[in-house]
Each structure stands twice: as C-alpha cells, then as structure tokens.
Design a protein around this motif. Structure first.
Motif, PDB file in Angstrom:
ATOM      1  N   LEU A  93      25.851  53.295  36.344  1.00 33.69           N
ATOM      2  CA  LEU A  93      26.789  53.425  37.411  1.00 33.69           C
ATOM      3  C   LEU A  93      26.401  54.110  38.606  1.00 33.69           C
ATOM      4  O   LEU A  93      25.754  55.569  38.372  1.00 33.69           O
ATOM      5  N   GLU A  94      26.751  53.666  39.751  1.00 37.49           N
ATOM      6  CA  GLU A  94      26.365  54.427  40.860  1.00 37.49           C
ATOM      7  C   GLU A  94      27.674  54.614  41.527  1.00 37.49           C
ATOM      8  O   GLU A  94      28.613  53.614  41.990  1.00 37.49           O
ATOM      9  N   LEU A  95      28.148  56.099  41.820  1.00 36.78           N
ATOM     10  CA  LEU A  95      29.391  56.440  42.385  1.00 36.78           C
ATOM     11  C   LEU A  95      29.049  56.460  44.204  1.00 36.78           C
ATOM     12  O   LEU A  95      28.235  57.159  44.328  1.00 36.78           O
ATOM     13  N   GLY A  96      29.929  55.705  44.737  1.00 37.10           N
ATOM     14  CA  GLY A  96      29.511  55.609  46.190  1.00 37.10           C
ATOM     15  C   GLY A  96      28.425  54.676  46.410  1.00 37.10           C
ATOM     16  O   GLY A  96      27.598  55.269  47.068  1.00 37.10           O
ATOM     17  N   CYS A  97      28.244  53.620  45.989  1.00 40.25           N
ATOM     18  CA  CYS A  97      27.263  52.581  46.102  1.00 40.25           C
ATOM     19  C   CYS A  97      26.873  52.209  47.363  1.00 40.25           C
ATOM     20  O   CYS A  97      25.869  51.613  47.701  1.00 40.25           O
ATOM     21  N   GLY A  98      27.678  52.448  48.378  1.00 35.71           N
ATOM     22  CA  GLY A  98      27.804  51.961  49.767  1.00 35.71           C
ATOM     23  C   GLY A  98      27.314  50.258  49.636  1.00 35.71           C
ATOM     24  O   GLY A  98      28.012  49.458  49.040  1.00 35.71           O
ATOM     25  N   THR A  99      26.324  50.032  50.348  1.00 38.31           N
ATOM     26  CA  THR A  99      25.974  48.510  50.318  1.00 38.31           C
ATOM     27  C   THR A  99      24.941  48.208  49.265  1.00 38.31           C
ATOM     28  O   THR A  99      24.382  46.962  49.315  1.00 38.31           O
ATOM     29  N   GLY A 100      24.807  49.013  48.209  1.00 39.75           N
ATOM     30  CA  GLY A 100      24.418  48.593  47.098  1.00 39.75           C
ATOM     31  C   GLY A 100      22.756  48.471  46.961  1.00 39.75           C
ATOM     32  O   GLY A 100      22.285  47.776  45.855  1.00 39.75           O
ATOM     33  N   CYS A 101      21.989  49.101  47.936  1.00 43.00           N
ATOM     34  CA  CYS A 101      20.758  48.647  48.069  1.00 43.00           C
ATOM     35  C   CYS A 101      19.818  49.657  46.862  1.00 43.00           C
ATOM     36  O   CYS A 101      18.904  49.077  46.306  1.00 43.00           O
TER      37      CYS A 101
ATOM     38  N   ALA B 291      35.493  52.196  49.871  1.00 42.04           N
ATOM     39  CA  ALA B 291      35.676  51.536  50.901  1.00 42.04           C
ATOM     40  C   ALA B 291      35.503  50.067  50.419  1.00 42.04           C
ATOM     41  O   ALA B 291      34.353  49.620  50.362  1.00 42.04           O
ATOM     42  N   PRO B 292      36.345  49.259  50.742  1.00 45.68           N
ATOM     43  CA  PRO B 292      36.369  47.884  50.395  1.00 45.68           C
ATOM     44  C   PRO B 292      35.082  47.073  50.994  1.00 45.68           C
ATOM     45  O   PRO B 292      34.498  46.101  50.631  1.00 45.68           O
ATOM     46  N   THR B 293      35.108  47.319  52.140  1.00 50.34           N
ATOM     47  CA  THR B 293      34.019  46.691  53.062  1.00 50.34           C
ATOM     48  C   THR B 293      32.472  46.930  52.574  1.00 50.34           C
ATOM     49  O   THR B 293      31.475  46.220  52.618  1.00 50.34           O
ATOM     50  N   GLN B 294      32.331  48.146  52.003  1.00 47.77           N
ATOM     51  CA  GLN B 294      31.002  48.510  51.422  1.00 47.77           C
ATOM     52  C   GLN B 294      30.681  47.581  50.357  1.00 47.77           C
ATOM     53  O   GLN B 294      29.620  47.094  50.220  1.00 47.77           O
ATOM     54  N   CYS B 295      31.715  47.418  49.419  1.00 47.28           N
ATOM     55  CA  CYS B 295      31.703  46.399  48.302  1.00 47.28           C
ATOM     56  C   CYS B 295      31.315  44.967  48.735  1.00 47.28           C
ATOM     57  O   CYS B 295      30.726  44.272  48.258  1.00 47.28           O
ATOM     58  N   GLU B 296      32.034  44.399  49.757  1.00 48.32           N
ATOM     59  CA  GLU B 296      31.818  43.302  50.289  1.00 48.32           C
ATOM     60  C   GLU B 296      30.487  42.978  50.774  1.00 48.32           C
ATOM     61  O   GLU B 296      29.899  41.956  50.609  1.00 48.32           O
ATOM     62  N   LYS B 297      29.924  44.039  51.587  1.00 52.25           N
ATOM     63  CA  LYS B 297      28.684  43.863  52.042  1.00 52.25           C
ATOM     64  C   LYS B 297      27.403  44.063  51.023  1.00 52.25           C
ATOM     65  O   LYS B 297      26.508  43.217  51.130  1.00 52.25           O
ATOM     66  N   ALA B 298      27.909  44.934  49.819  1.00 56.41           N
ATOM     67  CA  ALA B 298      26.642  45.045  48.942  1.00 56.41           C
ATOM     68  C   ALA B 298      26.920  43.439  47.894  1.00 56.41           C
ATOM     69  O   ALA B 298      25.791  42.857  47.864  1.00 56.41           O
ATOM     70  N   GLU B 299      28.054  42.877  47.749  1.00 57.10           N
ATOM     71  CA  GLU B 299      27.895  41.549  47.205  1.00 57.10           C
ATOM     72  C   GLU B 299      27.474  40.609  48.015  1.00 57.10           C
ATOM     73  O   GLU B 299      26.692  39.609  47.295  1.00 57.10           O
ATOM     74  N   ALA B 300      27.380  40.514  49.191  1.00 55.16           N
ATOM     75  CA  ALA B 300      27.323  39.615  50.271  1.00 55.16           C
ATOM     76  C   ALA B 300      25.507  39.648  50.195  1.00 55.16           C
ATOM     77  O   ALA B 300      24.811  38.675  50.305  1.00 55.16           O
ATOM     78  N   ARG B 301      24.702  40.856  50.016  1.00 51.10           N
ATOM     79  CA  ARG B 301      23.547  40.873  50.031  1.00 51.10           C
ATOM     80  C   ARG B 301      22.770  40.879  48.763  1.00 51.10           C
ATOM     81  O   ARG B 301      21.678  40.300  48.666  1.00 51.10           O
TER      82      ARG B 301
END
Length: 214
Positions: free
Chosen positions: A54-62, A80-90
């Motif tokens: 588990l990563e707390l504060g995963c940002g864009t998931g890199c 931040a919802p947009t961070q998870c959206e970016k992570a999922e997209a990438r």
C-alpha cells in the motif's frame, strides 16, 4: 477535509509528469528522494515479489508501477482525485495494481491486517498527526510487515503540526530521525532505522528515510 483536498488538487495541477525513462533507460523505477536518479532503490523494502503493498499518497502511481512490475500486488491511495485519474490512465494496464481516492487514516482504519508493506514517499506520513496515523499503519500491517517512508529533514522554522506557508489547509510534521524512532517505538514498531541520505553534488538538502517493522 474539503479544504485539504482542494489544496492537494491545486498542488497536483502544478506537477510535471515523471519522465518516461530515467538516466539508466528504465521505464519504471522507485525514487525515495526529491532528486532524479539519486538515492536507494526498492531494496530498502526487502522482499517485493508476491507482497501486498500500500502506498499512502501515491500521486500518479509511478513508484507503485515499478513494484508491480517486480511482482508485488499494489494499492495506491491519494486524497486528490485527479492524481488517481492520472495514475489509472498511465498505469492501469499493469496487473495487480489499483488506485483509490481516499484519505489515509480513513482507508487504514478500514483495512486492518491487509498489507505486507506500507509506503509513504513525501506523502501523508509527513502531513498527518503521527499519534493518529502510526497506530493505524501498525494495525494495517501483517506481522513482520515493513513500513517505509521518506521526506525532507526537519527545517529550522516550522514546528510539528504547523500549517505550511504555501497551503494553509495542510500541516506538516517535521521530525528528526531520533524523534521518528521514538514515535515508532511508542506505536509498537520494531527494527527501526532512520537516516538522512546525502544530497547529490551541488545540492544542500538531504532526504530522511525511515524503515520499521510491525
């Protein structure tokens, strides 16, 4: 909580996406420090393959994407919802990797004994009252599980819990290696190490990396 979410959404909007390749030509990598191509790698965690991370504060998931390619089953949360959206997209195409919009303490409270590793890289460990957060992290880990986090060393001016100048809704808990060691011990962690990684040439600020086990 809405003000905190708004502050992190504003922060996310100004962030530059991570490069597609690092200096070694890799497409995924784990970076504990604020500097590119610097500092330790995933070996700080220990065994990765097959572990639930588990990563707390995963940002864009890199960072989690890299651990996923090494065989870990990974969950990333970010307020931040947009961070998870970016992570999922990438990174959504990678197996064993999922992202959730969630506040750290609420998510941890709902998932006891669920993870072998909990990470926070310049994430919520730095921005959440440790008296609340650390027992929840301890509760979420399996026996012997690893808790690893990093942030900048404490600054001379802010006090623990003092709001950040750049985002008044967000507070930062600046602690020294010794203070983190004591806090983790009081939360029943063991095998605690805390050290400051020297910065690369030409830079003056190091990175505090802390590791403990449940």
């Amino acid at each position: 909580m809405e003000a905190v979410t708004t502050a992190w959404e504003r922060y996310a909007a100004g962030r530059t996406p991570r490069r597609t390749h690092n200096a070694a030509g890799a497409t995924t990598w784990l970076n504990w420090t604020q500097y590119a191509d610097h500092g330790p790698d995933e070996s700080v965690i220990g065994k990765v393959q097959g572990r639930r991370v588990l990563e707390l504060g995963c940002g864009t998931g890199c960072n989690l994407a890299h651990l996923s390619t090494l065989g870990a089953v990974c969950v990333g949360i970010d307020i931040a919802p947009t961070q998870c959206e970016k992570a999922e997209a990438r990174w959504g195409h990678l197996p064993g990797l999922s992202f959730w919009t969630a506040e750290a303490t609420e998510f941890l409270a709902a998932h006891p004994d669920s993870f072998d590793v909990v990470l926070s890289i310049f994430g919520p460990v730095w921005f959440t009252n440790p008296m609340t957060l650390l027992p929840l992290v301890r509760q979420s880990l399996t026996a012997g599980g690893a808790f690893v986090f990093s942030h900048k060393p404490p600054q001379p001016d802010p006090q623990p819990g003092e709001p950040l100048r750049e985002a008044r809704a967000v507070s930062r808990w600046d602690y020294s290696p010794g203070e983190w060691t004591a806090l983790l011990a009081s939360a029943r962690f063991k095998k605690i190490t805390a050290e400051t990684i020297d910065p690369p040439d030409g830079k003056h600020e190091g990175t505090l990396v802390v590791r403990a086990e449940a």
